[in-house]
Write an enzyme that holds these catalytic residues in place. Structure first.
Site, short mmCIF file in Angstrom:
data_model
loop_
_atom_site.label_atom_id
_atom_site.label_comp_id
_atom_site.label_asym_id
_atom_site.label_seq_id
_atom_site.Cartn_x
_atom_site.Cartn_y
_atom_site.Cartn_z
N LYS A 1 0.86 -1.20 0.00
CA LYS A 1 0.00 0.00 0.00
C LYS A 1 0.90 1.25 0.00
O LYS A 1 1.85 1.34 0.78
CB LYS A 1 -0.90 -0.04 1.25
CG LYS A 1 -1.72 1.20 1.48
CD LYS A 1 -2.91 1.29 0.53
CE LYS A 1 -3.61 2.65 0.69
NZ LYS A 1 -4.63 2.87 -0.33
N CYS B 1 -3.03 7.80 -8.62
CA CYS B 1 -4.21 8.00 -7.78
C CYS B 1 -5.01 9.22 -8.24
O CYS B 1 -4.47 10.34 -8.24
CB CYS B 1 -3.78 8.16 -6.32
SG CYS B 1 -5.19 8.37 -5.24
N LYS C 1 3.81 3.52 -12.11
CA LYS C 1 2.40 3.10 -12.24
C LYS C 1 1.60 4.25 -12.85
O LYS C 1 1.56 5.35 -12.32
CB LYS C 1 1.83 2.74 -10.87
CG LYS C 1 0.39 2.25 -10.93
CD LYS C 1 -0.03 1.60 -9.62
CE LYS C 1 -1.48 1.15 -9.66
NZ LYS C 1 -1.90 0.53 -8.40
C1 LIG Z 1 -9.58 1.02 -1.87
C2 LIG Z 1 -8.47 1.14 -2.87
C3 LIG Z 1 -7.28 1.75 -2.51
C4 LIG Z 1 -6.25 1.86 -3.42
N1 LIG Z 1 -5.09 2.42 -3.02
C5 LIG Z 1 -4.04 2.50 -3.88
C6 LIG Z 1 -2.79 2.98 -3.45
O1 LIG Z 1 -2.60 3.34 -2.30
N2 LIG Z 1 -1.78 3.02 -4.34
C7 LIG Z 1 -1.94 2.60 -5.64
O2 LIG Z 1 -0.98 2.65 -6.39
N3 LIG Z 1 -3.11 2.13 -6.07
C8 LIG Z 1 -4.17 2.05 -5.22
N4 LIG Z 1 -5.36 1.52 -5.65
C9 LIG Z 1 -5.48 1.08 -7.05
C10 LIG Z 1 -5.18 -0.42 -7.18
O3 LIG Z 1 -3.84 -0.72 -6.82
C11 LIG Z 1 -5.40 -0.92 -8.63
O4 LIG Z 1 -4.52 -0.22 -9.49
C12 LIG Z 1 -6.82 -0.73 -9.11
O5 LIG Z 1 -7.73 -1.00 -8.07
C13 LIG Z 1 -7.15 -1.60 -10.34
O6 LIG Z 1 -7.09 -2.99 -10.06
P1 LIG Z 1 -8.38 -3.92 -9.70
O7 LIG Z 1 -9.37 -3.76 -10.80
O8 LIG Z 1 -7.81 -5.29 -9.55
O9 LIG Z 1 -8.93 -3.40 -8.40
C14 LIG Z 1 -6.42 1.39 -4.74
C15 LIG Z 1 -7.61 0.78 -5.10
C16 LIG Z 1 -8.63 0.65 -4.18
C17 LIG Z 1 -9.91 -0.05 -4.57
#
Ligand SMILES: Cc1cc2nc3c(=O)[nH]c(=O)nc-3n(C[C@H](O)[C@H](O)[C@H](O)COP(=O)(O)O)c2cc1C
Ligand SMILES: Cc1cc2nc3c(=O)[nH]c(=O)nc-3n(C[C@H](O)[C@H](O)[C@H](O)COP(=O)(O)OP(=O)(O)OC[C@H]3O[C@@H](n4cnc5c(N)ncnc54)[C@H](O)[C@@H]3O)c2cc1C
Ligand code: SF4
Lengths: 449, 442
Positions: free
Chosen positions: A45, A134, A172
């Site tokens: 995270k 983000c 990213k």
């Molecule tokens: C609740 C939540 C918190 C997230 N926090 C971060 C973060 O702190 N840093 C980051 O690079 N991406 C963060 N993401 C994005 C995820 O790492 C990922 O790129 C995104 O959810 C797409 O993947 P998925 O469809 O498998 O969820 C977050 C996503 C969610 C749902």
């Protein structure tokens, strides 16, 4: 069993399945449970100066009985002290030396980046991921997607980190941009060793119509969030493929993210050029246990297709991702309805008549055919059937010469294998670009005719 | 297998009640599963298959992985998918019931996963370990209990030899199950799959007659008793001996293995109120029996047969005659059965003067099966309880003799295939742990 291990710009992992930087990779205890379940790596995270979060933070789109087809969040980066996170990373690396632990980072000044990178590398991370993605909260403070949307800035900060980093640097990317190759090229120009994408898509997921506040509601207001989950997979796949077919970008490995919940989606990302894949929402929904299916399903798939290693799958579908103008115009499909399988729901009839090209009908096929024309089916009006007559007469038929092969009927048909698309061709392969080259690009009936 | 089945036998006319899903339907059904945590369906399954996990694997198209999840807990998952009374087991406990929606069709999904890997042409799901343990186990009876036990042992490199007195393997799973659930050739397909794991079956060998218990104890490291139950119990009424009166299980075996297509079923009376009685009645009704009645001495609330099965039987025009007890079989001049003389019962007692005759051509007696006591008595230390069941610890299969294990119908008095499989598997696990302990100590 096929070899699933990967080498991602020097980061070794027993399999390509990593936790994305998000709540499932928040603490050491979680990451260790995930590794025990079978995950090959974890992107922690995002670390930086701890933040303060709001509640509620999540909202979702459901589809029928399927919950969380899309998830939206307004959570920020880690809210835990840096030294706590670092202590846990050290512990995880000690207990799981063969697994990949990557620190996701977000901060502002060059000096901050230097200190953050040093502190992470001192506890033994295998690599760094720069969170330029983000799209909520952090971007208002000049970080996250506000960097990812500015290729110049992205390149500059990436090059700072490369000055300091001893471990590989992944950038990213945010999908909140017009052309994903621009930040992609900028990352590579800045010296990135790898690229991961996508982060979440800027979104408002819905509105509480009684309170007149969008979701997720925080007291009397809300904010735009980041969208992820199964719904975003097609968008993520396209962005991955767009980078993968640029040789200038694809010389660094890609970590694919966005809507992956089964081995099949993971295989799709890999086939379109990814070396590793990352998962967030599916783990938030179902837990770490899903990795069993990811591993088993991918290995069976590789075995069945005679591939000894997951590396043989990588990028296999990239060459067939082409420009529209290079597709074969002479290739034709015609819908066929299997009378024995048809249950008579007639969804295809409506779909074709209202939503496609008016060539599926009910009733006896005994009318005179109009000459074949571009105006589909004008002369054929469906004849209402006398109720109770014609046994099996709910089975529709396709006026084949009129069928344009769009396959909408097949998509709406609830019975598997009932509607098939039969291949034919109208002549030798010919593309739009061929026609342009031969000066035959004009189709009669245009603006000036 | 030694015996080959007649392709023209009567049971082949039955259509499958729960046919194989096409891929799209299987996936759609699998998608409905909520993937519950600590899922009630797992707890309701006597073999504790990780049901949500296998279902999610079907949803993802990982069908082999789904089959692996099933077989890890239930080696006869192919049969169980078809024969289990899911209404009172997994499906009965699905959280959708509480929500008043159709439960997930777990049985049909399990069939989808297991059917896909049974064929000899598909790549094997398991690779048995090499036979380096040097251990040998004898199993008595080739029913589901022994088959499960032997299969799990063979996978771990133990030599497992099953002795079966009949020419056909599978026990009641082959010749007792209603053919609209499972046909004998499908049961045998699964057995040949288990044989490919290295299990050996010796047919025509009856323990107690051809080989003694003492010989087995002498030649093997452990013995598993899986003899099931014995012959149908008799009514003990006048006229019972002779053609036209059969034990229900014997009739089903005859119908499944030997009767030919086209055999005519006349008017049938089934005596009893358990699941075997309902099965015979439904089978006769489906085969076109002119009139099929069940005669039961108490009321339908007291029947031990499942409510869902009796409801199915009623839909198939089976008549239930309650509070009625047979007293004599009536025969005509040629000896043929012409009817059954019955009396009414009240509070379990026959009502005097209530004699009445119900015409029929066949009486099928389904009032239970006897216990096979002889084998247990051959093995020192193995005890029988008052009912005649082998006494053993249900979680480990251990009997009073440390080398002897048991499971299945001969220990529980007659339950389901899945219980026999659970028992056999548990006994195999206990034996393997014991072998590991012994070799560790030595
Ligand atoms: C609740 C939540 C918190 C997230 N926090 C971060 C973060 O702190 N840093 C980051 O690079 N991406 C963060 N993401 C994005 C995820 O790492 C990922 O790129 C995104 O959810 C797409 O993947 P998925 O469809 O498998 O969820 C977050 C996503 C969610 C749902
Ligand atoms: C009519 C009927 C319908 C049924 N329907 C269902 C159903 O739909 N679903 C379900 O789950 N269950 C059903 N059952 C129950 C199920 O068939 C049994 O619970 C299960 O087969 C028990 O397995 P087992 O291995 O304990 O014994 P069995 O299946 O009885 O096998 C015992 C084997 O041991 C052999 N044997 C016996 N003595 C010796 C000896 N001395 N030497 C060598 N071999 C010997 C026998 O020949 C037999 O092959 C049904 C039972 C009956 C009678
Ligand atoms: S109880 Fe029902 S919904 Fe829950 S996991 Fe089992 S089958 Fe799925």
């Amino acid at each position: 069993m096929a070899d699933l291990s990967i080498d991602f710009c020097g980061i070794k992992s027993p399999n390509p399945f990593w936790l994305a930087s998000a709540p499932p990779a928040n603490t050491g205890e979680q990451v260790m449970r995930a590794f025990d379940a079978g995950w090959g790596g974890a992107v922690w995270k995002t670390l930086g100066d701890p933040i303060v979060n709001v509640t509620s933070r999540f909202a979702a789109v459901d589809l029928g009985t399927y919950k969380m087809m899309g998830l939206n969040n307004i959570e920020l980066i880690t809210d835990r002290p840096l030294d706590v996170n670092l202590r846990e990373i050290a512990e995880v690396k000690k207990r799981y030396p063969k697994h990949a632990v990557i620190a996701s980072l977000m901060t502002e000044t060059k000096e901050d980046w230097r200190v953050l990178i040093k502190r992470c590398e001192d506890v033994g991370v295998d690599g760094l991921e720069l969170n330029f993605g983000c799209p909520h909260g952090m971007c208002e403070r000049g970080m996250g997607s506000s960097v990812g949307q500015e290729p110049k800035l992205l390149q500059e900060i990436t090059s700072w980190t490369k000055e300091f980093a001893r471990t590989p640097v992944l950038v990213k990317l945010t999908p909140n941009t017009g052309d994903i190759t621009e930040p992609g090229f900028a990352a590579v120009a800045g010296g990135a060793d790898g690229i991961s994408l996508i982060n979440t898509i800027k979104s408002i997921i819905g509105v509480d119509l009684d309170r007149m506040v969008p979701f997720p509601r925080v007291a009397g207001a809300s904010s735009n969030g980041g969208y992820c989950g199964p719904a975003v997979k097609p968008i993520a796949l396209h962005m991955v493929a767009a980078l993968a077919r640029e040789p200038g970008i694809a010389r660094v490995p890609i970590s694919g993210i966005g809507g992956i919940s089964t081995w099949r989606e993971a295989a799709e990302f890999i086939a379109l050029g990814c070396t590793s894949v990352q998962v967030c929402t599916a783990v938030m929904h179902y837990g770490y246990r899903i990795v069993e299916d990811l591993i088993q399903g991918l290995s069976s798939y590789l075995d069945e297709h005679g591939m000894k290693s997951v590396n043989e799958l990588r990028g296999r579908a990239v060459p067939s991702y082409q420009e529209w103008g290079d597709l074969d115009l002479a290739y034709k499909l015609v819908a066929k309805i299997d009378k024995d399988k048809c249950i008579g729901c007639q969804l295809c009839v409506t779909a074709c008549n209202d939503g496609a090209h008016q060539c599926i009908f009910t009733g006896p096929d005994d009318r005179e055919r109009p000459p074949h024309a571009h105006t589909h089916g004008k002369a054929i009006a469906p004849v209402p059937l006398p109720i109770g007559k014609h046994a099996g007469s709910r089975v529709p038929w396709v006026d084949e010469p009129e069928c344009v092969g769009c396959n909408l009927c097949q998509l709406v048909c609830p019975v598997s294998g009932c509607i098939t698309m039969e291949e034919s061709r109208t002549g030798p392969p010919e593309t739009w670009n061929d026609r342009v080259a031969q000066g035959r690009a004009r189709v009669p009936g245009g603006i000036h005719d | 297998m030694t015996a080959t089945l007649d392709p023209d036998r009567l049971e082949t006319v039955f259509p499958d009640k729960k046919p194989l899903y096409p891929e799209g339907e299987a996936r759609a059904e699998a998608e409905r599963c909520l993937y519950c945590v600590d899922a009630p369906c797992i707890k309701a399954c006597p073999t504790e298959i990780d049901i949500p996990t296998f279902i999610k694997k079907i949803a993802s198209g990982n069908v082999r992985g789904a089959a692996q999840t099933i077989f890890a807990q239930n080696l006869l998952g192919y049969s169980c998918a078809r024969v289990c009374p899911v209404e009172v087991l997994c499906e009965g406990s699905c959280v959708y019931n509480a929500w008043e929606r159709e439960p997930i069709k777990i049985g049909r999904l399990q069939r989808y996963a297991t059917d896909a890997v049974m064929d000899p042409s598909t790549a094997p799901i398991f690779s048995p370990k090499p036979r380096t343990t040097g251990r040998k186990v004898a199993l008595i009876g080739a029913g589901p209990a022994s088959l499960a036990c032997a299969g799990y042992l063979a996978l771990e490199g133990v030599e497992a030899v099953i002795f079966e007195k009949r020419p056909v393997s599978g026990g009641l799973n082959t010749w007792g199950i209603a053919p609209y659930k499972l046909k004998a050739d499908d049961a045998l397909l699964e057995i040949s799959w288990i044989e490919r794991m290295g299990v050996e079956i010796r047919h025509g060998v009856e323990i107690g007659r051809d080989i003694t218990g003492a010989q087995l104890l002498d030649q093997y490291d452990a013995v598993f008793i899986g003899v099931g139950l014995g012959d149908d119990t008799r009514l003990g009424i006048p006229g019972e001996d002779g053609p036209g009166v059969m034990g229900a299980v014997a009739w089903i075996e005859e119908m499944k293995l030997h009767m030919k297509r086209g055999t005519r079923i006349g008017r049938v009376i089934v005596v009893g109120g358990g699941n075997t009685a309902i099965d015979v009645a439904r089978e006769c009704a489906s085969l076109g029996g002119a009139e099929v009645s069940m005669v039961y001495r108490r009321g339908h609330e007291q029947m031990s047969g499942y409510v869902h099965e009796m409801m199915g039987a009623r839909k198939e025009r089976v008549r239930l005659i309650e509070h009625t007890q047979p007293v004599a079989v009536l025969r005509g001049a040629g000896g043929d059965v012409t009817g059954l003389r019955c009396v009414r019962t009240e509070g379990g007692k026959n009502v005097a003067g209530s004699d009445h005759d119900i015409p029929c051509d066949l009486v099928a007696v389904a009032i239970g099966q006897s216990k096979l006591r002889a084998v247990a008595r051959e093995l020192p230390g193995v005890a029988l309880d008052a009912r005649g069941c082998v006494v053993c610890d249900p979680t480990t299969g251990r009997t009073g003799n440390p080398k002897v294990y048991s499971g299945g119908d001969c220990t529980n008095g007659g339950k389901e295939v899945v219980n026999a499989v659970a028992d056999g598997r548990n006994a195999a696990r206990t034996m393997l742990a014991a072998f590991a302990g012994q070799s560790g100590a030595g």
